[in-house]
Write an enzyme that holds these catalytic residues in place. Structure first.
Site, PDB file in Angstrom:
ATOM      1  N   CYS A   2     -12.048  48.827 -20.652  1.00 10.60           N
ATOM      2  CA  CYS A   2     -11.569  48.505 -21.980  1.00 10.60           C
ATOM      3  C   CYS A   2     -12.926  48.626 -22.969  1.00 10.60           C
ATOM      4  O   CYS A   2     -13.823  48.534 -22.266  1.00 10.60           O
ATOM      5  CB  CYS A   2     -11.203  47.062 -22.096  1.00 10.60           C
ATOM      6  SG  CYS A   2      -9.893  46.629 -20.858  1.00 10.60           S
ATOM      7  N   ARG A  27     -13.623  55.879 -22.301  1.00  9.66           N
ATOM      8  CA  ARG A  27     -13.669  54.962 -21.138  1.00  9.66           C
ATOM      9  C   ARG A  27     -12.016  54.880 -20.467  1.00  9.66           C
ATOM     10  O   ARG A  27     -11.944  54.215 -19.761  1.00  9.66           O
ATOM     11  CB  ARG A  27     -13.968  53.751 -21.643  1.00  9.66           C
ATOM     12  CG  ARG A  27     -15.461  53.726 -22.176  1.00  9.66           C
ATOM     13  CD  ARG A  27     -16.129  52.648 -22.991  1.00  9.66           C
ATOM     14  NE  ARG A  27     -16.063  51.345 -22.371  1.00  9.66           N
ATOM     15  CZ  ARG A  27     -16.957  50.438 -22.277  1.00  9.66           C
ATOM     16  NH1 ARG A  27     -18.060  51.245 -22.433  1.00  9.66           N
ATOM     17  NH2 ARG A  27     -17.134  49.680 -21.566  1.00  9.66           N
ATOM     18  N   TRP A  75      -7.250  48.421 -21.344  1.00 10.47           N
ATOM     19  CA  TRP A  75      -6.599  49.164 -20.062  1.00 10.47           C
ATOM     20  C   TRP A  75      -5.906  48.381 -19.298  1.00 10.47           C
ATOM     21  O   TRP A  75      -6.505  47.321 -18.704  1.00 10.47           O
ATOM     22  CB  TRP A  75      -7.869  49.847 -19.355  1.00 10.47           C
ATOM     23  CG  TRP A  75      -7.402  50.957 -18.362  1.00 10.47           C
ATOM     24  CD1 TRP A  75      -6.923  52.116 -18.532  1.00 10.47           C
ATOM     25  CD2 TRP A  75      -7.462  50.685 -16.735  1.00 10.47           C
ATOM     26  NE1 TRP A  75      -6.686  52.865 -17.295  1.00 10.47           N
ATOM     27  CE2 TRP A  75      -6.920  51.831 -16.286  1.00 10.47           C
ATOM     28  CE3 TRP A  75      -7.551  49.807 -15.885  1.00 10.47           C
ATOM     29  CZ2 TRP A  75      -7.002  52.042 -14.813  1.00 10.47           C
ATOM     30  CZ3 TRP A  75      -7.849  49.710 -14.726  1.00 10.47           C
ATOM     31  CH2 TRP A  75      -7.582  50.955 -13.979  1.00 10.47           C
ATOM     32  N   ASN A 101     -12.959  42.084 -21.908  1.00 13.67           N
ATOM     33  CA  ASN A 101     -12.816  43.144 -21.037  1.00 13.67           C
ATOM     34  C   ASN A 101     -12.971  42.227 -19.635  1.00 13.67           C
ATOM     35  O   ASN A 101     -13.845  41.323 -19.573  1.00 13.67           O
ATOM     36  CB  ASN A 101     -14.112  44.159 -21.068  1.00 13.67           C
ATOM     37  CG  ASN A 101     -13.985  45.027 -22.083  1.00 13.67           C
ATOM     38  OD1 ASN A 101     -13.100  45.031 -22.704  1.00 13.67           O
ATOM     39  ND2 ASN A 101     -14.941  45.741 -22.414  1.00 13.67           N
ATOM     40  N   GLY A 102     -12.465  42.782 -18.371  1.00 15.81           N
ATOM     41  CA  GLY A 102     -12.504  41.818 -17.232  1.00 15.81           C
ATOM     42  C   GLY A 102     -11.215  41.447 -16.975  1.00 15.81           C
ATOM     43  O   GLY A 102     -10.207  41.520 -17.425  1.00 15.81           O
ATOM     44  N   GLU A 482     -15.126  67.156  -3.864  1.00 21.03           N
ATOM     45  CA  GLU A 482     -15.261  67.110  -5.368  1.00 21.03           C
ATOM     46  C   GLU A 482     -14.248  67.864  -6.204  1.00 21.03           C
ATOM     47  O   GLU A 482     -13.909  67.685  -7.163  1.00 21.03           O
ATOM     48  CB  GLU A 482     -16.609  67.166  -5.583  1.00 21.03           C
ATOM     49  CG  GLU A 482     -17.198  67.033  -7.127  1.00 21.03           C
ATOM     50  CD  GLU A 482     -16.714  65.674  -7.744  1.00 21.03           C
ATOM     51  OE1 GLU A 482     -16.231  64.855  -7.088  1.00 21.03           O
ATOM     52  OE2 GLU A 482     -16.862  65.815  -9.078  1.00 21.03           O
ATOM     53  N   LYS A 486     -11.604  66.834  -8.839  1.00 23.05           N
ATOM     54  CA  LYS A 486     -11.685  67.329 -10.349  1.00 23.05           C
ATOM     55  C   LYS A 486     -10.425  68.113 -10.750  1.00 23.05           C
ATOM     56  O   LYS A 486      -9.930  67.605 -11.904  1.00 23.05           O
ATOM     57  CB  LYS A 486     -12.962  68.501 -10.614  1.00 23.05           C
ATOM     58  CG  LYS A 486     -14.181  67.986 -10.591  1.00 23.05           C
ATOM     59  CD  LYS A 486     -14.617  67.303 -11.858  1.00 23.05           C
ATOM     60  CE  LYS A 486     -14.567  65.754 -11.620  1.00 23.05           C
ATOM     61  NZ  LYS A 486     -15.264  64.925 -10.888  1.00 23.05           N
ATOM     62  N   GLU A 489      -7.507  65.016 -11.114  1.00 27.02           N
ATOM     63  CA  GLU A 489      -7.590  64.004 -12.074  1.00 27.02           C
ATOM     64  C   GLU A 489      -7.420  64.534 -13.427  1.00 27.02           C
ATOM     65  O   GLU A 489      -7.123  63.567 -14.289  1.00 27.02           O
ATOM     66  CB  GLU A 489      -9.050  63.150 -11.829  1.00 27.02           C
ATOM     67  CG  GLU A 489     -10.117  63.959 -12.560  1.00 27.02           C
ATOM     68  CD  GLU A 489     -11.322  63.176 -12.537  1.00 27.02           C
ATOM     69  OE1 GLU A 489     -12.673  63.325 -12.042  1.00 27.02           O
ATOM     70  OE2 GLU A 489     -11.183  61.894 -12.922  1.00 27.02           O
ATOM     71  N   HIS A 505      -5.862  70.694  12.195  1.00 25.95           N
ATOM     72  CA  HIS A 505      -5.141  69.894  12.860  1.00 25.95           C
ATOM     73  C   HIS A 505      -4.186  68.952  12.073  1.00 25.95           C
ATOM     74  O   HIS A 505      -3.686  67.734  12.077  1.00 25.95           O
ATOM     75  CB  HIS A 505      -6.514  68.473  12.927  1.00 25.95           C
ATOM     76  CG  HIS A 505      -7.540  69.205  13.904  1.00 25.95           C
ATOM     77  ND1 HIS A 505      -7.398  68.837  15.206  1.00 25.95           N
ATOM     78  CD2 HIS A 505      -8.661  69.867  13.517  1.00 25.95           C
ATOM     79  CE1 HIS A 505      -8.518  69.582  15.982  1.00 25.95           C
ATOM     80  NE2 HIS A 505      -9.392  70.131  14.798  1.00 25.95           N
ATOM     81  N   LYS A 604     -13.026  55.763 -17.584  1.00 21.38           N
ATOM     82  CA  LYS A 604     -14.224  56.434 -17.391  1.00 21.38           C
ATOM     83  C   LYS A 604     -14.947  55.163 -16.302  1.00 21.38           C
ATOM     84  O   LYS A 604     -15.722  55.712 -15.326  1.00 21.38           O
ATOM     85  CB  LYS A 604     -15.200  56.344 -18.496  1.00 21.38           C
ATOM     86  CG  LYS A 604     -16.704  56.634 -18.207  1.00 21.38           C
ATOM     87  CD  LYS A 604     -16.614  58.323 -17.844  1.00 21.38           C
ATOM     88  CE  LYS A 604     -17.940  58.752 -17.530  1.00 21.38           C
ATOM     89  NZ  LYS A 604     -17.887  60.036 -16.719  1.00 21.38           N
TER      90      LYS A 604
HETATM   91  O1  M6R Z   1     -19.456  55.125 -12.796  1.00 21.49           O
HETATM   92  P1  M6R Z   1     -19.336  55.553 -11.166  1.00 21.49           P
HETATM   93  O2  M6R Z   1     -20.119  56.781 -10.910  1.00 21.49           O
HETATM   94  O3  M6R Z   1     -19.671  54.326 -10.123  1.00 21.49           O
HETATM   95  O4  M6R Z   1     -17.873  55.721 -11.029  1.00 21.49           O
HETATM   96  C1  M6R Z   1     -17.364  55.930  -9.860  1.00 21.49           C
HETATM   97  C2  M6R Z   1     -15.978  56.924  -9.970  1.00 21.49           C
HETATM   98  O5  M6R Z   1     -15.168  56.158 -10.609  1.00 21.49           O
HETATM   99  C3  M6R Z   1     -16.414  58.136 -10.553  1.00 21.49           C
HETATM  100  O6  M6R Z   1     -17.213  58.781  -9.901  1.00 21.49           O
HETATM  101  C4  M6R Z   1     -15.053  59.090 -10.752  1.00 21.49           C
HETATM  102  O7  M6R Z   1     -14.549  59.178  -9.616  1.00 21.49           O
HETATM  103  C5  M6R Z   1     -15.462  60.186 -11.561  1.00 21.49           C
HETATM  104  N1  M6R Z   1     -15.389  59.804 -12.930  1.00 21.49           N
HETATM  105  C6  M6R Z   1     -14.270  61.059 -11.259  1.00 21.49           C
HETATM  106  O8  M6R Z   1     -14.656  62.334 -12.048  1.00 21.49           O
END
Ligand code: M6R
Length: 609
Positions: A2, A27, A75, A101-102, A482, A486, A489, A505, A604
């Site tokens: 948030c 975020r 969020w 937040n939290g 990765e 990408k 997401e 497998h 984020k």
């Molecule tokens: O801020 P962080 O690098 O700790 O975040 C960890 C993951 O949430 C973050 O790497 C996430 O998987 C990516 N934003 C995806 O692109």
């Protein structure tokens, strides 16, 4: 995560707070709200959806007036995405208004206590419970009521509170959720991120856990929740507006992909000494001996950061010859991990606020590990928890999809591996050779980025396919993970990444006519084996998209499409092979009409478990 923006000063604050809130949109959130106080009356407007929806709603009610106020992007955690659950929340007696937040973990028992006292709740949130609790404890002093309430609370919070009976006061507090106070001339901006402050002032301080600040236009007072005064360190914010604005780019993700060569030069600057053949890491200097003696290195992170950590695992084992392992923070922390003598834990994180990574780090520290951080955000929670660390220096990453942070993390982990290798067995000449190669990576990246238009054309060919595979081996197995992350997401296409050998497998059963399989097939120790894996997919009707080394003509006879990357030593290749995959994901999202920088259901930074 948030977002919080609050203001007290002499200006009408609705628009300036909304500007700040827009800077936090990246975020991730699902509802937004604002409250200002005017003539001792608090006005709240909130809605599900974007900040733009909130602006529309404000327009229909004629806006809110006041030189003190707060706004928030939520969020959802407790309670669905509804207007009543959006922040700010108010109490039912004392004129309290709060954003948060939290997560308040003991909210259920507090709620029962407050209901027994006759309070009536309008939402399902844990936040409203905190607003009611502060109202219940309010006795003419907002700061004291907030301190008292927070002494009853377990969980994480970054909060801002105001009260109709104290029309010039904001009270804010933090535990486990970042909060900064921007100090201007007769005005203050409180925000969960410096990017919402920088347009108003470059002087700011961060609240520490269990600290409370009371702010009026005349000044501020900081204390602990037990009312012990503390003196914060006001510092210069290390952000400039250009870094957090789009400039000529269409999306932050695109900007950050293209920024990678520059970001990487920044990461490397001053950390290599080619003449001496050594790596200079100021941030770990005082722990050099302990690090060199490490018997086991545990790298931890989540998502993209874990993929970088896995490359780090390969790098450290291969170059420094230290047993290393990468693990999800969320798994590591709960598995009763064994931490033997001379274990080092490395927390990899862009934000430095990821709850699971932070918790894993603390767990390992408590069991005796030396804690190292590979973090982007300076002064973040993870950076503060570690004994030593190396910052990424890639600048603020705004796009939810991590790109420049990934290559920055891999670059830093390469430096760490070389640093350890050189102190253990690597010769100065060998190290100097690697530095030479490493320093060419940014230029080589630039060459890959020139292929952007072709990446789009190729992506378009496969854009109607709903299932993709990403396959790689060795150093580029994590790159495959990765690439898949990408794509899924931001374009919501189902994609799986795995070691190329694993396909036989089970997942090979998925391959049908026309299924795109992206192979990272650059030259390296396992090149021939990857070629065999390509044949296996091809013979079952899969369509091959290969990322290959410049000059490899043979691959063209096997692959439907090839993206070439310049030649580099295998251990440096993920920083290059990932670039076409980032571009593909970006174009796939655009071609499918999605909001690249604000993918659905994503935030984020994930500050809850
Ligand atoms: O801020 P962080 O690098 O700790 O975040 C960890 C993951 O949430 C973050 O790497 C996430 O998987 C990516 N934003 C995806 O692109």
């Amino acid at each position: 995560m948030c977002g919080i923006v609050a203001y007290v000063g002499s200006k009408q604050c609705q628009d300036l707070m909304l500007e700040g809130l827009k800077r936090l949109e990246y975020r991730g959130y699902d509802s937004a709200g604002i409250a200002t106080m005017h003539n001792g009356k608090i006005n709240v407007v909130k809605t599900i959806g974007r900040v733009a929806n909130l602006e529309d709603k404000l327009e229909t009610v004629g806006g809110v007036r006041g030189t003190i106020g707060m706004c928030h992007t939520r969020w959802a955690t407790h309670g669905g995405v509804t207007d009543p659950n959006a922040h700010p929340h108010t109490d039912d007696r004392a004129g309290i208004c709060l954003i948060h937040n939290g997560i308040i973990e003991n909210y259920a028992s507090l709620k029962t206590y407050l209901q027994e006292k006759g309070h009536v709740f309008k939402s399902q949130t844990d936040t409203e419970v905190l607003a009611m609790l502060i109202g219940e404890l309010y006795d003419g002093d907002l700061e004291a009521a907030v301190q008292a309430a927070l002494r009853e609370v377990t969980g994480a919070y970054g909060i801002v509170v105001m009260c109709e009976k104290e029309p010039e006061t904001l009270v804010a507090a933090r535990k486990g959720s970042p909060l900064m106070v921007g100090v201007g001339n007769g005005e203050f901006v409180i925000a969960s991120d410096g990017s919402a402050i920088i347009a108003h002032t470059s002087h700011a301080f961060s609240l520490e856990d269990y600290q409370v600040v009371k702010v009026t236009p005349k000044g501020f007072r900081t204390s602990t929740i037990h009312n012990v005064p503390v003196t914060p360190k006001v510092q210069q914010l290390e952000i400039d507006l250009e870094q957090i604005e789009l400039g000529s780019f269409s999306h932050f993700m695109q900007k950050e992909i293209f920024e990678q060569p520059k970001a990487l030069r920044n990461t490397l600057r001053g950390r290599t000494d080619i003449r001496e053949g050594k790596i200079v890491l100021g941030g770990v200097g005082s722990f050099a001996k302990q690090l060199t003696m490490a018997k086991r290195i545990v790298l931890t992170g989540q998502g993209t950061a874990l993929h970088a950590a896995t490359i780090g695992e390969y790098l450290i084992e291969d170059l420094a010859r230290i047993y290393s392992v990468a693990e999800y923070g969320s798994e590591f922390r709960y598995r009763n991990p064994i931490i033997e003598e001379n274990t080092v834990v490395v927390a990899v994180s862009q934000s430095g606020e990821t709850a699971d990574t932070l918790a894993a780090l603390i767990e390992a520290k408590e069991r005796g590990a030396l804690a190292l951080g590979v973090v982007n955000v300076v002064g973040s929670s993870i950076a503060r928890e570690t004994d030593a660390g190396v910052y990424l220096r890639v600048g603020p990453e705004i796009g939810v999809a991590s790109t420049k942070a990934f290559t920055g993390q891999v670059a830093v982990l390469t430096l760490v591996a070389l640093y350890l290798a050189r102190r253990r067995h690597m010769s100065a000449d060998q190290c100097a050779d690697m530095i030479r190669e490493l320093e060419q990576v940014p230029d080589k990246m630039e060459r890959i980025l020139e292929d952007d238009a072709r990446v789009r054309t190729v992506t378009e060919k496969y854009i109607d396919r709903d299932n993709w595979l990403f396959l790689g081996r060795g150093y580029n197995y994590p790159t495959a993970l990765e690439g898949a992350l990408k794509l899924k997401e931001i374009s919501y296409i189902h994609a799986e990444g795995m070691p190329a050998a694993e396909m036989k497998h089970g997942p090979i059963a998925l391959i049908n006519d026309g299924m795109p399989a992206v192979f990272i097939a650059n030259r390296g120790r396992q090149y021939e084996k990857v070629i065999s894996n390509i044949q296996e997919v091809k013979s079952r009707g899969g369509r091959i998209i290969a990322v290959a080394t410049e000059g490899d003509e043979h691959i063209k006879t096997l692959a439907d499409d090839v993206f070439y990357v310049p030649d580099v030593p295998e251990c440096l290749s993920p920083m290059l092979t990932v670039v076409p995959l980032q571009l593909m994901a970006y174009h796939a999202a655009l071609l499918r009409g999605h909001d690249v920088d604000k993918p659905r259901n994503r935030a984020k930074s994930v500050t809850v478990e």
